[in-house]
Write a protein that holds these residues in place. Structure first.
Motif, PDB file in Angstrom:
ATOM      1  N   PRO A 242      -8.096  13.702   1.548  1.00 30.66           N
ATOM      2  CA  PRO A 242      -7.529  12.959   2.678  1.00 30.66           C
ATOM      3  C   PRO A 242      -6.627  11.831   2.182  1.00 30.66           C
ATOM      4  O   PRO A 242      -6.900  11.198   1.170  1.00 30.66           O
ATOM      5  N   GLN A 243      -5.542  11.618   2.909  1.00 28.38           N
ATOM      6  CA  GLN A 243      -4.553  10.621   2.529  1.00 28.38           C
ATOM      7  C   GLN A 243      -4.788   9.304   3.274  1.00 28.38           C
ATOM      8  O   GLN A 243      -5.419   9.271   4.333  1.00 28.38           O
ATOM      9  N   ALA A 244      -4.288   8.253   2.691  1.00 32.68           N
ATOM     10  CA  ALA A 244      -4.397   6.919   3.287  1.00 32.68           C
ATOM     11  C   ALA A 244      -3.103   6.164   3.021  1.00 32.68           C
ATOM     12  O   ALA A 244      -2.259   6.596   2.232  1.00 32.68           O
ATOM     13  N   CYS A 245      -2.939   5.034   3.712  1.00 34.65           N
ATOM     14  CA  CYS A 245      -1.714   4.238   3.593  1.00 34.65           C
ATOM     15  C   CYS A 245      -2.083   2.753   3.688  1.00 34.65           C
ATOM     16  O   CYS A 245      -2.895   2.364   4.534  1.00 34.65           O
ATOM     17  N   VAL A 246      -1.475   1.953   2.796  1.00 38.45           N
ATOM     18  CA  VAL A 246      -1.691   0.506   2.788  1.00 38.45           C
ATOM     19  C   VAL A 246      -0.339  -0.172   2.593  1.00 38.45           C
ATOM     20  O   VAL A 246       0.486   0.285   1.788  1.00 38.45           O
ATOM     21  N   ILE A 247      -0.108  -1.263   3.323  1.00 32.04           N
ATOM     22  CA  ILE A 247       1.116  -2.056   3.177  1.00 32.04           C
ATOM     23  C   ILE A 247       0.749  -3.417   2.605  1.00 32.04           C
ATOM     24  O   ILE A 247      -0.129  -4.106   3.126  1.00 32.04           O
ATOM     25  N   PHE A 248       1.442  -3.778   1.525  1.00 28.78           N
ATOM     26  CA  PHE A 248       1.304  -5.117   0.953  1.00 28.78           C
ATOM     27  C   PHE A 248       2.549  -5.898   1.369  1.00 28.78           C
ATOM     28  O   PHE A 248       3.668  -5.567   0.947  1.00 28.78           O
ATOM     29  N   ALA A 249       2.361  -6.907   2.216  1.00 29.49           N
ATOM     30  CA  ALA A 249       3.482  -7.689   2.752  1.00 29.49           C
ATOM     31  C   ALA A 249       3.465  -9.096   2.187  1.00 29.49           C
ATOM     32  O   ALA A 249       2.415  -9.620   1.791  1.00 29.49           O
TER      33      ALA A 249
ATOM     34  N   THR B 119      -1.920   8.638 -10.181  1.00 29.74           N
ATOM     35  CA  THR B 119      -2.740   9.379  -9.216  1.00 29.74           C
ATOM     36  C   THR B 119      -1.928   9.924  -8.050  1.00 29.74           C
ATOM     37  O   THR B 119      -2.472  10.242  -7.001  1.00 29.74           O
ATOM     38  N   GLY B 120      -0.623  10.018  -8.205  1.00 31.93           N
ATOM     39  CA  GLY B 120       0.208  10.615  -7.163  1.00 31.93           C
ATOM     40  C   GLY B 120       0.475   9.739  -5.974  1.00 31.93           C
ATOM     41  O   GLY B 120       0.622  10.233  -4.848  1.00 31.93           O
ATOM     42  N   PHE B 121       0.562   8.433  -6.197  1.00 33.51           N
ATOM     43  CA  PHE B 121       0.881   7.534  -5.089  1.00 33.51           C
ATOM     44  C   PHE B 121       2.379   7.578  -4.799  1.00 33.51           C
ATOM     45  O   PHE B 121       3.199   7.771  -5.687  1.00 33.51           O
ATOM     46  N   LYS B 122       2.701   7.376  -3.541  1.00 30.12           N
ATOM     47  CA  LYS B 122       4.092   7.302  -3.110  1.00 30.12           C
ATOM     48  C   LYS B 122       4.387   5.885  -2.633  1.00 30.12           C
ATOM     49  O   LYS B 122       3.693   5.364  -1.769  1.00 30.12           O
ATOM     50  N   LEU B 123       5.434   5.278  -3.211  1.00 31.60           N
ATOM     51  CA  LEU B 123       5.774   3.894  -2.904  1.00 31.60           C
ATOM     52  C   LEU B 123       7.051   3.833  -2.082  1.00 31.60           C
ATOM     53  O   LEU B 123       8.006   4.555  -2.341  1.00 31.60           O
ATOM     54  N   THR B 124       7.055   2.949  -1.100  1.00 29.93           N
ATOM     55  CA  THR B 124       8.249   2.656  -0.313  1.00 29.93           C
ATOM     56  C   THR B 124       8.411   1.144  -0.264  1.00 29.93           C
ATOM     57  O   THR B 124       7.538   0.434   0.237  1.00 29.93           O
TER      58      THR B 124
ATOM     59  N   THR C  85      11.307 -11.902   0.428  1.00 24.40           N
ATOM     60  CA  THR C  85       9.973 -11.323   0.279  1.00 24.40           C
ATOM     61  C   THR C  85      10.092  -9.808   0.225  1.00 24.40           C
ATOM     62  O   THR C  85      11.053  -9.210   0.728  1.00 24.40           O
ATOM     63  N   VAL C  86       9.079  -9.186  -0.369  1.00 32.82           N
ATOM     64  CA  VAL C  86       9.077  -7.728  -0.552  1.00 32.82           C
ATOM     65  C   VAL C  86       7.895  -7.145   0.206  1.00 32.82           C
ATOM     66  O   VAL C  86       6.787  -7.689   0.176  1.00 32.82           O
ATOM     67  N   ARG C  87       8.156  -6.052   0.858  1.00 30.32           N
ATOM     68  CA  ARG C  87       7.114  -5.316   1.581  1.00 30.32           C
ATOM     69  C   ARG C  87       6.958  -3.962   0.890  1.00 30.32           C
ATOM     70  O   ARG C  87       7.909  -3.177   0.808  1.00 30.32           O
ATOM     71  N   LEU C  88       5.756  -3.662   0.397  1.00 32.35           N
ATOM     72  CA  LEU C  88       5.519  -2.439  -0.372  1.00 32.35           C
ATOM     73  C   LEU C  88       4.505  -1.565   0.355  1.00 32.35           C
ATOM     74  O   LEU C  88       3.369  -1.984   0.588  1.00 32.35           O
ATOM     75  N   GLU C  89       4.930  -0.372   0.705  1.00 32.92           N
ATOM     76  CA  GLU C  89       4.051   0.597   1.381  1.00 32.92           C
ATOM     77  C   GLU C  89       3.579   1.626   0.357  1.00 32.92           C
ATOM     78  O   GLU C  89       4.381   2.237  -0.344  1.00 32.92           O
ATOM     79  N   VAL C  90       2.260   1.837   0.294  1.00 29.44           N
ATOM     80  CA  VAL C  90       1.660   2.748  -0.692  1.00 29.44           C
ATOM     81  C   VAL C  90       0.887   3.833   0.052  1.00 29.44           C
ATOM     82  O   VAL C  90       0.034   3.531   0.891  1.00 29.44           O
ATOM     83  N   LYS C  91       1.180   5.124  -0.280  1.00 27.65           N
ATOM     84  CA  LYS C  91       0.459   6.254   0.304  1.00 27.65           C
ATOM     85  C   LYS C  91      -0.130   7.093  -0.826  1.00 27.65           C
ATOM     86  O   LYS C  91       0.504   7.273  -1.875  1.00 27.65           O
ATOM     87  N   GLY C  92      -1.337   7.612  -0.608  1.00 20.92           N
ATOM     88  CA  GLY C  92      -1.978   8.434  -1.628  1.00 20.92           C
ATOM     89  C   GLY C  92      -3.385   8.823  -1.226  1.00 20.92           C
ATOM     90  O   GLY C  92      -3.818   8.572  -0.089  1.00 20.92           O
ATOM     91  N   PRO C  93      -4.141   9.457  -2.132  1.00 26.24           N
ATOM     92  CA  PRO C  93      -5.524   9.846  -1.834  1.00 26.24           C
ATOM     93  C   PRO C  93      -6.355   8.627  -1.421  1.00 26.24           C
ATOM     94  O   PRO C  93      -6.270   7.571  -2.035  1.00 26.24           O
ATOM     95  N   SER C  94      -7.124   8.805  -0.383  1.00 25.14           N
ATOM     96  CA  SER C  94      -7.831   7.672   0.213  1.00 25.14           C
ATOM     97  C   SER C  94      -8.793   7.000  -0.768  1.00 25.14           C
ATOM     98  O   SER C  94      -8.859   5.764  -0.845  1.00 25.14           O
TER      99      SER C  94
ATOM    100  N   GLY D   4      -3.131  -1.908   7.095  1.00 23.81           N
ATOM    101  CA  GLY D   4      -3.291  -0.460   7.135  1.00 23.81           C
ATOM    102  C   GLY D   4      -2.122   0.190   7.884  1.00 23.81           C
ATOM    103  O   GLY D   4      -1.497  -0.403   8.749  1.00 23.81           O
ATOM    104  N   CYS D   5      -1.837   1.432   7.527  1.00 24.84           N
ATOM    105  CA  CYS D   5      -0.736   2.170   8.192  1.00 24.84           C
ATOM    106  C   CYS D   5      -1.089   3.651   8.230  1.00 24.84           C
ATOM    107  O   CYS D   5      -2.030   4.099   7.571  1.00 24.84           O
ATOM    108  N   ALA D   6      -0.311   4.402   9.003  1.00 20.55           N
ATOM    109  CA  ALA D   6      -0.561   5.834   9.140  1.00 20.55           C
ATOM    110  C   ALA D   6      -0.077   6.572   7.888  1.00 20.55           C
ATOM    111  O   ALA D   6       1.049   6.338   7.451  1.00 20.55           O
ATOM    112  N   PRO D   7      -0.897   7.445   7.295  1.00 20.21           N
ATOM    113  CA  PRO D   7      -0.493   8.151   6.067  1.00 20.21           C
ATOM    114  C   PRO D   7       0.592   9.192   6.364  1.00 20.21           C
ATOM    115  O   PRO D   7       0.747   9.661   7.446  1.00 20.21           O
TER     116      PRO D   7
END
Length: 241
Positions: free
Chosen positions: A91-98, A117-122, A208-217, A238-241
């Motif tokens: 299962p995937q999860a999403c976290v935003i560091f603002a 671990t296959g994380f995707k960064l935005t 400021t930088v906003r970093l969105e990270v998606k990957g295995p929960s 938290g955000c939608a994966p």
């Protein structure tokens, strides 16, 4: 005796000999003509014609095939290869560091990339205003800035400063720096009342930088907890994966 006479005599004796034989004078039974010859024949009703003996037809010779030992090649049937079971998708999860600074965002990106671990960064950047600046835009040169400053002083504006640092604001005339927009707006209106028409407001602040990270929960939850301890004052959303 002439030859003709000899021939006649020979013919005469030949005829006599034939007559004697026909009459049976020479020892054969007398012949009394055709009726007697027919009576001397065998009885025709006793005659049996024997069918020509024919050998029985030979039956066609049936030759039984000689069995030949032919090696039987058994075809080897490979059992079907079962399809590999699909791997379970974690299962995937999403976290935003603002609210990250540039240095914090750089550190966070490096740590996530190192985890592998296959994380995707935005990443997204924004400017958060920390102050509002009332000023007259750059005059393009030192002489132009001095002339503008003299004009402002004639209007009763003594609280001013000519910017010297290289950049887009060089030779601009600063008229005040305020912590909120309302105070900057009030000062600008007061300048206009004195006849200043070229003054304006610009926001100033730090990016400021906003970093969105998606990957295995599971992996993301562990990583987020570790980073939250290291990045004090950073918002975690938290955000939608």
């Amino acid at each position: 005796m002439t030859p003709l006479r000899v021939v006649v005599i020979v013919l005469l004796f030949a005829n006599l000999l034939a007559l004697a034989i026909w009459k049976g004078w020479l020892g054969g039974g007398p012949s009394h003509g055709e009726p007697e010859r027919l009576s001397n024949q065998l009885n025709p009703d006793k005659i049996r014609l024997m069918a020509e003996a024919r050998p029985p037809l030979a039956k066609p010779l049936v030759v039984a095939p000689v069995p030949v030992d032919v090696p039987v090649v058994e075809e080897k049937v490979e059992p079907p290869v079962p399809a590999p079971a699909p791997e379970a998708v974690a299962p995937q999860a999403c976290v935003i560091f603002a609210g990250l600074s540039t240095d914090q965002a750089r550190e966070l990106s490096a740590r996530i990339a190192k985890s592998g671990t296959g994380f995707k960064l935005t990443e997204s950047r924004s400017e958060v205003p920390s102050s509002w600046w009332v000023h007259v835009p750059s005059q393009g040169s030192r002489d132009g800035a001095d002339k503008k400053a003299a004009e402002l002083r004639r209007l009763g504006i003594d609280d001013l400063f000519i910017m010297q640092e290289p950049g887009p604001s060089q030779f601009a005339i600063s008229l005040g720096l305020y912590k909120n927009e309302q105070a900057a707006t009030r000062h600008l209106e007061a300048l206009k009342d004195k006849g200043v028409r070229s003054a304006q407001i610009a926001t100033r602040g730090t990016g400021t930088v906003r970093l969105e990270v998606k990957g295995p929960s599971d992996s993301l939850s562990t990583l987020a907890s570790d980073l939250s301890e290291r990045l004090r004052g950073v918002s975690r959303i938290g955000c939608a994966p």
